[in-house]
Design an enzyme around this catalytic site. Sequence first.
Site, PDB file in Angstrom:
ATOM      1  N   GLY A  28       0.824  -1.220   0.000  1.00 14.08           N
ATOM      2  CA  GLY A  28       0.000   0.000   0.000  1.00 14.08           C
ATOM      3  C   GLY A  28       0.847   1.253   0.000  1.00 14.08           C
ATOM      4  N   ALA A  29       2.087   1.127  -0.492  1.00 16.71           N
ATOM      5  CA  ALA A  29       3.045   2.242  -0.392  1.00 16.71           C
ATOM      6  C   ALA A  29       2.868   3.288  -1.481  1.00 16.71           C
ATOM      7  CB  ALA A  29       4.475   1.689  -0.415  1.00 16.71           C
ATOM      8  N   SER A  30       1.875   3.103  -2.360  1.00 23.18           N
ATOM      9  CA  SER A  30       1.702   4.087  -3.434  1.00 23.18           C
ATOM     10  C   SER A  30       0.826   5.257  -3.008  1.00 23.18           C
ATOM     11  CB  SER A  30       1.081   3.409  -4.666  1.00 23.18           C
ATOM     12  OG  SER A  30      -0.223   2.933  -4.349  1.00 23.18           O
ATOM     13  N   SER A  44      -7.982  -1.008  12.114  1.00 22.86           N
ATOM     14  CA  SER A  44      -8.798   0.196  12.242  1.00 22.86           C
ATOM     15  C   SER A  44      -9.582   0.130  13.552  1.00 22.86           C
ATOM     16  CB  SER A  44      -9.777   0.243  11.063  1.00 22.86           C
ATOM     17  OG  SER A  44     -10.874   1.088  11.356  1.00 22.86           O
ATOM     18  N   TYR A 104     -15.839  -4.168   5.942  1.00 14.71           N
ATOM     19  CA  TYR A 104     -14.556  -3.559   6.328  1.00 14.71           C
ATOM     20  C   TYR A 104     -14.217  -3.889   7.780  1.00 14.71           C
ATOM     21  CZ  TYR A 104     -11.064   0.138   7.051  1.00 14.71           C
ATOM     22  OH  TYR A 104      -9.911   0.832   7.355  1.00 14.71           O
ATOM     23  N   ALA A 105     -15.185  -3.708   8.680  1.00 20.38           N
ATOM     24  CA  ALA A 105     -14.934  -3.960  10.104  1.00 20.38           C
ATOM     25  C   ALA A 105     -14.596  -5.433  10.335  1.00 20.38           C
ATOM     26  CB  ALA A 105     -16.155  -3.557  10.925  1.00 20.38           C
ATOM     27  N   ALA A 106     -15.303  -6.320   9.621  1.00 20.59           N
ATOM     28  CA  ALA A 106     -15.030  -7.758   9.776  1.00 20.59           C
ATOM     29  C   ALA A 106     -13.609  -8.080   9.321  1.00 20.59           C
ATOM     30  CB  ALA A 106     -16.033  -8.569   8.967  1.00 20.59           C
ATOM     31  N   LYS A 159     -11.005  -6.169   9.431  1.00 23.68           N
ATOM     32  CA  LYS A 159     -10.032  -5.669  10.415  1.00 23.68           C
ATOM     33  C   LYS A 159     -10.121  -6.470  11.719  1.00 23.68           C
ATOM     34  CE  LYS A 159      -8.484  -2.417   7.697  1.00 23.68           C
ATOM     35  NZ  LYS A 159      -7.155  -2.544   7.064  1.00 23.68           N
TER      36      LYS A 159
HETATM   37  N1  LIG Z   1      -7.527   6.387   6.081  1.00 26.24           N
HETATM   38  C1  LIG Z   1      -8.104   6.039   7.204  1.00 26.24           C
HETATM   39  O1  LIG Z   1      -8.882   6.781   7.797  1.00 26.24           O
HETATM   40  C2  LIG Z   1      -7.800   4.714   7.825  1.00 26.24           C
HETATM   41  C3  LIG Z   1      -8.247   4.465   9.125  1.00 26.24           C
HETATM   42  C4  LIG Z   1      -7.965   3.247   9.725  1.00 26.24           C
HETATM   43  C5  LIG Z   1      -7.260   2.281   9.044  1.00 26.24           C
HETATM   44  N2  LIG Z   1      -6.850   2.525   7.766  1.00 26.24           N
HETATM   45  C6  LIG Z   1      -6.140   1.460   7.070  1.00 26.24           C
HETATM   46  O2  LIG Z   1      -4.873   1.934   6.683  1.00 26.24           O
HETATM   47  C7  LIG Z   1      -4.455   1.311   5.481  1.00 26.24           C
HETATM   48  C8  LIG Z   1      -4.077   2.370   4.466  1.00 26.24           C
HETATM   49  O3  LIG Z   1      -5.209   3.188   4.206  1.00 26.24           O
HETATM   50  P1  LIG Z   1      -5.089   4.536   3.342  1.00 26.24           P
HETATM   51  O4  LIG Z   1      -6.068   5.485   3.898  1.00 26.24           O
HETATM   52  O5  LIG Z   1      -3.674   4.906   3.183  1.00 26.24           O
HETATM   53  O6  LIG Z   1      -5.677   4.014   1.947  1.00 26.24           O
HETATM   54  P2  LIG Z   1      -5.433   4.562   0.462  1.00 26.24           P
HETATM   55  O7  LIG Z   1      -4.904   5.936   0.460  1.00 26.24           O
HETATM   56  O8  LIG Z   1      -6.715   4.257  -0.257  1.00 26.24           O
HETATM   57  O9  LIG Z   1      -4.299   3.571  -0.071  1.00 26.24           O
HETATM   58  C9  LIG Z   1      -4.578   2.209  -0.228  1.00 26.24           C
HETATM   59  C10 LIG Z   1      -3.331   1.524  -0.727  1.00 26.24           C
HETATM   60  O10 LIG Z   1      -3.628   0.130  -0.917  1.00 26.24           O
HETATM   61  C11 LIG Z   1      -3.144  -0.278  -2.187  1.00 26.24           C
HETATM   62  N3  LIG Z   1      -3.962  -1.372  -2.698  1.00 26.24           N
HETATM   63  C12 LIG Z   1      -5.312  -1.444  -2.761  1.00 26.24           C
HETATM   64  N4  LIG Z   1      -5.699  -2.596  -3.356  1.00 26.24           N
HETATM   65  C13 LIG Z   1      -4.545  -3.274  -3.665  1.00 26.24           C
HETATM   66  C14 LIG Z   1      -4.281  -4.520  -4.298  1.00 26.24           C
HETATM   67  N5  LIG Z   1      -5.260  -5.310  -4.778  1.00 26.24           N
HETATM   68  N6  LIG Z   1      -2.991  -4.902  -4.444  1.00 26.24           N
HETATM   69  C15 LIG Z   1      -1.977  -4.118  -3.998  1.00 26.24           C
HETATM   70  N7  LIG Z   1      -2.175  -2.922  -3.402  1.00 26.24           N
HETATM   71  C16 LIG Z   1      -3.452  -2.508  -3.238  1.00 26.24           C
HETATM   72  C17 LIG Z   1      -3.259   0.983  -3.047  1.00 26.24           C
HETATM   73  O11 LIG Z   1      -2.317   0.968  -4.104  1.00 26.24           O
HETATM   74  P3  LIG Z   1      -2.636   0.738  -5.666  1.00 26.24           P
HETATM   75  O12 LIG Z   1      -3.971   1.314  -5.971  1.00 26.24           O
HETATM   76  O13 LIG Z   1      -1.484   1.407  -6.342  1.00 26.24           O
HETATM   77  O14 LIG Z   1      -2.574  -0.748  -5.803  1.00 26.24           O
HETATM   78  C18 LIG Z   1      -2.833   2.067  -2.045  1.00 26.24           C
HETATM   79  O15 LIG Z   1      -1.414   2.160  -2.014  1.00 26.24           O
HETATM   80  C19 LIG Z   1      -5.641   0.441   5.036  1.00 26.24           C
HETATM   81  O16 LIG Z   1      -5.426  -0.892   5.440  1.00 26.24           O
HETATM   82  C20 LIG Z   1      -6.813   1.028   5.784  1.00 26.24           C
HETATM   83  O17 LIG Z   1      -7.845   0.094   6.010  1.00 26.24           O
HETATM   84  C21 LIG Z   1      -7.101   3.702   7.142  1.00 26.24           C
END
Ligand SMILES: NC(=O)c1ccc[n+]([C@@H]2O[C@H](COP(=O)([O-])OP(=O)(O)OC[C@H]3O[C@@H](n4cnc5c(N)ncnc54)[C@H](OP(=O)(O)O)[C@@H]3O)[C@@H](O)[C@H]2O)c1
Length: 251
Positions: free
Chosen positions: A16-18, A143, A156-158, A160
Site C-alpha cells: 500500500g506504499a503508493s 482500524s 470492512y470492520a469484519a 479488520k
Molecule cells: N484512512 C483512514 O482513515 C484509515 C483508518 C484506519 C485504518 N486505515 C487502514 O490503513 C491502510 C491504508 O489506508 P489509506 O487510507 O492509506 O488508503 P489509500 O490511500 O486508499 O491507499 C490504499 C493503498 O492500498 C493499495 N492497494 C489497494 N488494493 C490493492 C491490491 N489489490 N494490491 C496491492 N495494493 C493494493 C493501493 O495501491 P494501488 O492502488 O497502487 O494498488 C494504495 O497504495 C488500510 O489498510 C486502511 O484500512 C485507514
Amino acid sequence: MVNPMDLTGRLILVTGASAGIGRAIAVTLSQLGARVVAAARNPERLAETRSLLEGQGHRTESFDLGALDQIPAWIKSLTADTGPLDGLVHSAGILLVRPLPTTSRKDLADVLSVNFEAAFMLTKGFRQRGCHSERASVVYLSSVMASHGQAGLAAYAASKGALESMTRVLAREMARDRIRVNAVAAGMVETSMVGGLRSVVTDEQYQAIVGKYPLGIGEPWDVAFAVAFLLAETGRWITGASLVVDGGYSA
Ligand SMILES: NC(=O)c1ccc[n+]([C@@H]2O[C@H](COP(=O)([O-])OP(=O)(O)OC[C@H]3O[C@@H](n4cnc5c(N)ncnc54)[C@H](OP(=O)(O)O)[C@@H]3O)[C@@H](O)[C@H]2O)c1
C-alpha cells in the site's frame, strides 16, 4: 547518542506504499535509515513514493495482492534478490461503505481478500526460510472499526477484526522464531480512502464523525510513527498487540 528508533540497515517491505498511510510509512522508515521495498499496483504512484524516500537501496514492486496464491512465491523471489526482510508492513487496504442489503458476496470477498487474506499470505511468505531475518517484525494496518460499530462498514470492520484476531495467534506461533506480530488500530486519517467515505455521506454525517475525535482527524504521519515504533527496538517486547492510534476516538 543512541536512538532506539534507528532502523539503519533494516530492510522493510511496505504494501500500500503508493498512497496515503502506506506512503507515509515508507517515507518515515527511510528517514529512520531503513531500506524500503515499496509495493502496490500502480507503478507511477510507486515511482512518486520512491522519489520521496531518503537514503539509498530502496526498491519498488508492482504487485496485485488479489493474486493471493502467488504472494509467497513473490516474496521468495524478491528476497532471493534483496536478502532477508527485517520487517513487513501490510498497509494496502480497501474501504467499502455500503449497508447490508446492497453488499454482495463479491463485495465482501473483495474486501476480505485485500485487507485480511493478503495479510495472511504475506505473513506466510515472510515466514518462509531465508525470507526473514532474526528478530523480524510484522505490522498490520487495522482500524478502530474492528472494535466499534459504524453503520455501513460490516465487510470492512469484519476484515479488520479478523486481522486483529490473527495478530494475537501469529504472535504466539511465531514467537519461537523471534518474529513479533502487531497491529495498529488507526482512527480516521486524511487520505483518498477517507475521500471515498466523504462522497457517500452527507456533510452533516461527516461532521458528526469528525466530532468524535477529541484531537481531530489524523494525518498519515501520526500512524506512520506508531508503525515505526513497533518495528524498531522500541517495540522489542511488544507482540500480539493492537496499538490504538486514533486521536482519542476510543476514549
Ligand atoms: N484512512 C483512514 O482513515 C484509515 C483508518 C484506519 C485504518 N486505515 C487502514 O490503513 C491502510 C491504508 O489506508 P489509506 O487510507 O492509506 O488508503 P489509500 O490511500 O486508499 O491507499 C490504499 C493503498 O492500498 C493499495 N492497494 C489497494 N488494493 C490493492 C491490491 N489489490 N494490491 C496491492 N495494493 C493494493 C493501493 O495501491 P494501488 O492502488 O497502487 O494498488 C494504495 O497504495 C488500510 O489498510 C486502511 O484500512 C485507514
